[in-house]
Design a protein around this motif. Structure first.
Motif, short mmCIF file in Angstrom:
data_model
loop_
_atom_site.label_atom_id
_atom_site.label_comp_id
_atom_site.label_asym_id
_atom_site.label_seq_id
_atom_site.Cartn_x
_atom_site.Cartn_y
_atom_site.Cartn_z
N PRO A 47 0.83 -1.23 0.00
CA PRO A 47 0.00 0.00 0.00
C PRO A 47 0.85 1.26 0.00
CG PRO A 47 -0.84 -1.59 1.60
CD PRO A 47 0.48 -2.11 1.13
N ASP A 48 2.01 1.23 0.66
CA ASP A 48 2.86 2.43 0.69
C ASP A 48 3.34 2.81 -0.70
OD1 ASP A 48 4.30 -0.03 0.80
OD2 ASP A 48 6.13 1.07 1.29
N LEU A 49 3.65 1.80 -1.53
CA LEU A 49 4.10 2.09 -2.89
C LEU A 49 2.94 2.56 -3.76
CD1 LEU A 49 6.67 -0.78 -3.56
CD2 LEU A 49 7.09 1.56 -2.81
N LYS A 50 1.76 1.99 -3.54
CA LYS A 50 0.59 2.46 -4.28
C LYS A 50 0.31 3.92 -3.97
CE LYS A 50 -3.01 -0.31 -4.30
NZ LYS A 50 -4.04 -1.26 -3.82
N LEU A 51 0.49 4.31 -2.71
CA LEU A 51 0.29 5.71 -2.32
C LEU A 51 1.32 6.60 -3.01
CD1 LEU A 51 -1.36 7.62 -0.56
CD2 LEU A 51 0.30 7.24 1.28
N ARG A 52 2.54 6.10 -3.13
CA ARG A 52 3.57 6.86 -3.85
C ARG A 52 3.19 7.06 -5.32
NH1 ARG A 52 8.99 7.50 -2.50
NH2 ARG A 52 9.45 7.21 -0.28
N VAL A 53 2.60 6.02 -5.93
CA VAL A 53 2.16 6.15 -7.32
C VAL A 53 1.09 7.24 -7.44
CG1 VAL A 53 1.01 4.97 -9.23
CG2 VAL A 53 2.72 3.76 -7.89
N VAL A 54 0.15 7.25 -6.50
CA VAL A 54 -0.93 8.24 -6.51
C VAL A 54 -0.35 9.66 -6.39
CG1 VAL A 54 -2.95 9.10 -5.28
CG2 VAL A 54 -2.66 6.65 -5.63
N TRP A 55 0.54 9.84 -5.41
CA TRP A 55 1.12 11.16 -5.22
C TRP A 55 1.99 11.57 -6.41
CZ3 TRP A 55 -0.48 14.82 -2.28
CH2 TRP A 55 -1.12 14.56 -1.06
N ALA B 216 9.59 22.55 -12.84
CA ALA B 216 10.75 21.65 -12.79
C ALA B 216 10.82 20.93 -11.44
CB ALA B 216 12.03 22.43 -13.04
N GLY B 217 10.53 21.66 -10.35
CA GLY B 217 10.55 21.05 -9.03
C GLY B 217 9.50 19.96 -8.89
N LEU B 218 8.30 20.20 -9.43
CA LEU B 218 7.24 19.19 -9.36
C LEU B 218 7.63 17.93 -10.13
CD1 LEU B 218 4.14 21.54 -9.79
CD2 LEU B 218 4.70 20.18 -7.76
N ASN B 219 8.31 18.10 -11.26
CA ASN B 219 8.76 16.94 -12.03
C ASN B 219 9.79 16.12 -11.25
OD1 ASN B 219 7.18 17.23 -14.30
ND2 ASN B 219 8.69 18.44 -15.43
N GLN B 220 10.73 16.80 -10.59
CA GLN B 220 11.73 16.08 -9.81
C GLN B 220 11.11 15.39 -8.61
OE1 GLN B 220 14.75 15.64 -11.06
NE2 GLN B 220 13.95 16.86 -12.76
N LEU B 221 10.10 16.04 -7.99
CA LEU B 221 9.40 15.42 -6.88
C LEU B 221 8.68 14.16 -7.34
CD1 LEU B 221 8.49 15.47 -3.94
CD2 LEU B 221 6.60 16.99 -4.61
N ARG B 222 8.09 14.23 -8.53
CA ARG B 222 7.43 13.05 -9.11
C ARG B 222 8.42 11.91 -9.29
NH1 ARG B 222 7.03 13.47 -15.34
NH2 ARG B 222 9.24 13.18 -14.89
N ASP B 223 9.58 12.22 -9.87
CA ASP B 223 10.58 11.17 -10.10
C ASP B 223 11.07 10.56 -8.80
OD1 ASP B 223 10.37 11.55 -12.79
OD2 ASP B 223 12.16 12.80 -12.97
N ALA B 224 11.27 11.42 -7.78
CA ALA B 224 11.74 10.92 -6.49
C ALA B 224 10.71 9.99 -5.85
CB ALA B 224 12.04 12.09 -5.56
N LEU B 225 9.43 10.34 -5.97
CA LEU B 225 8.38 9.51 -5.39
C LEU B 225 8.27 8.17 -6.10
CD1 LEU B 225 5.58 12.17 -4.78
CD2 LEU B 225 6.72 10.81 -3.02
#
Length: 629
Positions: free
Chosen positions: A32-40, A98-107
């Motif tokens: 579930p923790d990884l699924k939440l990461r996908v959602v975010w 750009a910051g939102l894209n990097q946050l997406r990649d990190a998640l």
């Protein structure tokens, strides 16, 4: 290839089915923790797309503010209508995007790597479930390359499918809506035609490149297979001085890889050029339309800049959608063989109602067993014999009689075609493979060791064994003194396949780990074949001690090792030719007696030659004695 295969191919029209098969890795239900990461990650990506579409507006408003013709239609408050404020807002929006894209990649990083790990693990486990027949027919180098490319392909597909495809489509839709709402249907039409032609060309060109990519992969696999096979047989190459031949074979494979790889990059150049031409023509048409509208007074300079900025931003996802499509298609090509492996049915499987083997005394029974690796060449033909609990039974016979096949069937590497093999009355096909193999210890003829320490290889018989237990097993196997003489002792590395050790040393390591396992049933398959006569006698004494109170099946070519067996079975042409004790078989004066006499004569000749060599060496020393001595 054993078993049935269901090919999941990029060219077979089953791309959608492959994506469906990959869904559990992209959306891990057990985490579930990884699924939440996908959602975010998806949420932040969508927000970043919205912010991205605001960037050209700030650019447009800044341009019009500098030109004195700003009109935000009430969208912005008055305090943000200044040129400097709009320029600052424009750059803040770019940084935020750009910051939102990097946050997406990190998640999403952990999600992608978890998917790679899970598939690699599943493939590794599945390969160990497949039959010995499958692995004998495969090449290790090619198999490892398939897994390597497949796991990388999975990471590519998982990342691009979840994080890019749908959001990029959303960006297309929003861009088209903005053009339609702000500038009319003609701009929408030009955008739609450009995108459709661009995607059509990308798909067609990428499909053409797939076959080239597959050819490159095949050449890469072949080259890697030849390299690993040659290195694993390093000594054989040196024996025959065939380094040049091996290098030539490898170079021929690499030449085919070079040709295919060159075609891959050349075709990529044509693809990129075609994409640039299509988008360039679409941009040219729209910029001319906007320039003419500015001259008529229908648009401002800010509108012209805005349309250009939107087109530049549209070029990125357009180029990226081509990249995504190419990567997904190439990823599907890379994992095609891996999915083929996962779809191979295991030849030997536990029955649905299989129970753990319960070993009481360990009595073994072969009942009218028929077996053939190839239907055209039967190996065992109605073989029947018993190994009573606690007894030692030896199986001897000429090469090809089926001796080693008996051990493979007992281990259930293969299933018999007819008849049954039982342990304490339990058919081996009706018990779990794990429990069956845990009850049997094997000292094989050809001992292959892991490229690790001596201690690791001995402890492999029982991974939880203590250091003292490992040393005790080594002492019984007559190898402890040798290990202690090494600079690093039990921490000494044995090399690839144990090549740093002699044949006798490797075999004694195999004996030690079987002693450590301490199973109720022992199989000794030519266990002393690589030892000299003196060492053989020492090891044989240790094996006799280990075999006490254990059911032992000895498969031997050297008859001197089985003279003390409770019963000796002589195989010929897949059946029993003779059986009895050593003295009984000699009295029959049959096949066993002939084999015994031949081996005894060969041993006597060898001993005489040894004495001659020792005499010659002594004579050389005497003749070469210095004068005066």
């Amino acid at each position: 290839m054993a078993g049935k295969t269901k090919t999941v191919s990029a060219e077979s029209g089953k791309t959608l089915q492959t994506i469906v098969n990959l869904w559990p890795y992209m959306w891990p239900s057990e985490r579930p923790d990884l699924k939440l990461r996908v959602v975010w990650a998806t949420f932040f990506l969508v927000i970043s797309k919205i912010v991205l579409l605001a960037v050209p507006y700030f650019f447009k408003w800044s341009t019009d503010a500098l030109n004195g013709k700003i009109d935000t239609s009430g969208i912005l408050p008055l305090f943000m209508a200044g040129a400097v404020t709009l320029v600052v807002s424009y750059n803040i929006a770019r940084i935020a995007q750009a910051g939102l894209n990097q946050l997406r990649d990190a998640l999403f990083a952990s999600v992608g790597q978890y998917a790679v790990r899970q598939l690699a693990y599943k493939t590794f486990v599945h390969l160990h479930k497949l039959s010995l027949r499958f692995h004998l027919e495969r090449r290790t180098g090619g198999l490892s390359r398939v897994i390597e490319r497949g796991t990388k392909g999975i990471e590519t597909i998982v990342r691009f499918t979840i994080l890019n495809s749908v959001p990029t489509l959303l960006e297309f839709v929003l861009t088209a809506a903005i053009f339609w709402w702000g500038y009319g249907f003609s701009y929408l039409a030009v955008t739609a035609v450009t995108v459709i032609v661009y995607i059509w060309f990308t798909v067609r060109a990428s499909d053409w490149r797939i076959s080239i990519r597959r050819s490159m992969n095949d050449s890469d696999t072949e080259a890697n297979t030849k390299a690993i096979d040659s290195l694993l047989n390093f000594e054989t190459v040196k024996y025959f001085g065939n380094e040049d031949m091996e290098a030539s074979r490898f170079d021929q494979s690499m030449a085919r890889y070079e040709k295919s790889a060159t075609q891959v990059w050349t075709s990529l150049g044509w693809l990129n050029f075609g994409q640039a031409v299509i988008f360039g023509v679409g941009t040219l048409v729209m910029m001319i339309m906007s320039a003419m509208a500015v001259q008529r007074g229908d648009q401002t300079i800010g509108d012209f800049v805005f349309i250009n900025a939107m087109l530049i931003q549209l070029a990125i996802p357009l180029n990226f959608i081509g990249f995504v499509y190419r990567e997904i298609r190439q990823g599907l090509t890379d994992i095609e063989q891996m999915f083929d492996l996962l779809e191979v049915d295991a030849e030997i499987e536990d029955a649905p109602d299989a129970k753990p083997l319960v070993v009481g005394h360990g009595a073994i029974s072969f009942k009218d067993v028929y077996f053939a690796y190839d239907p055209a060449r039967p190996i065992l033909k109605g073989l029947s014999f018993d190994v009573p609990a606690g007894h030692t039974v030896a199986v001897v016979g000429p090469s090809g009689a089926g001796k080693s096949t008996i051990s493979r069937l007992l281990y259930r590497f293969y299933d018999v075609q007819s008849g049954a093999i039982t342990i304490d009355g339990q058919d081996v096909r009706g018990v779990t493979q794990r429990s069956l193999r845990s009850a049997i210890g094997m000292v094989p003829q050809d001992t292959v060791l892991f490229n690790d320490t001596i201690a690791y290889n001995i402890r492999y018989g029982r991974p939880g064994a203590s250091e003292n237990e490992v040393r005790h097993a080594a002492e019984i196997a007559q190898i402890d003194r040798f290990i202690q003489s090494l600079p690093e002792g039990y921490k000494s590395m044995v090399g690839e396949r144990g090549l740093k050790l002699s044949g006798g040393e490797k075999q004694r390591v195999a004996i030690a780990r079987t002693i450590l396992k301490s199973p109720p049933i022992l199989i000794l398959d030519e266990a002393t074949s690589a030892l000299d006569t003196r060492t053989e006698q020492e090891i044989q004494t240790a094996l006799d001690e280990v075999s006490k109170d254990r059911t032992t099946l000895v498969i031997a070519h050297r008859l001197s090792t089985v003279v003390n067996a409770d019963k000796i079975i002589v195989l010929r042409d897949g059946g029993i030719a003779e059986q009895g004790t050593h003295s009984e078989l000699l009295a029959q004066n049959g096949l066993y007696a002939q084999m015994w006499n031949r081996q005894r004569e060969a041993t006597e000749v060898e001993e005489q030659l040894k004495k001659v060599r020792e005499t010659d060496e002594l004579g050389v020393v005497v003749r070469g004695k210095p004068a005066g001595e």
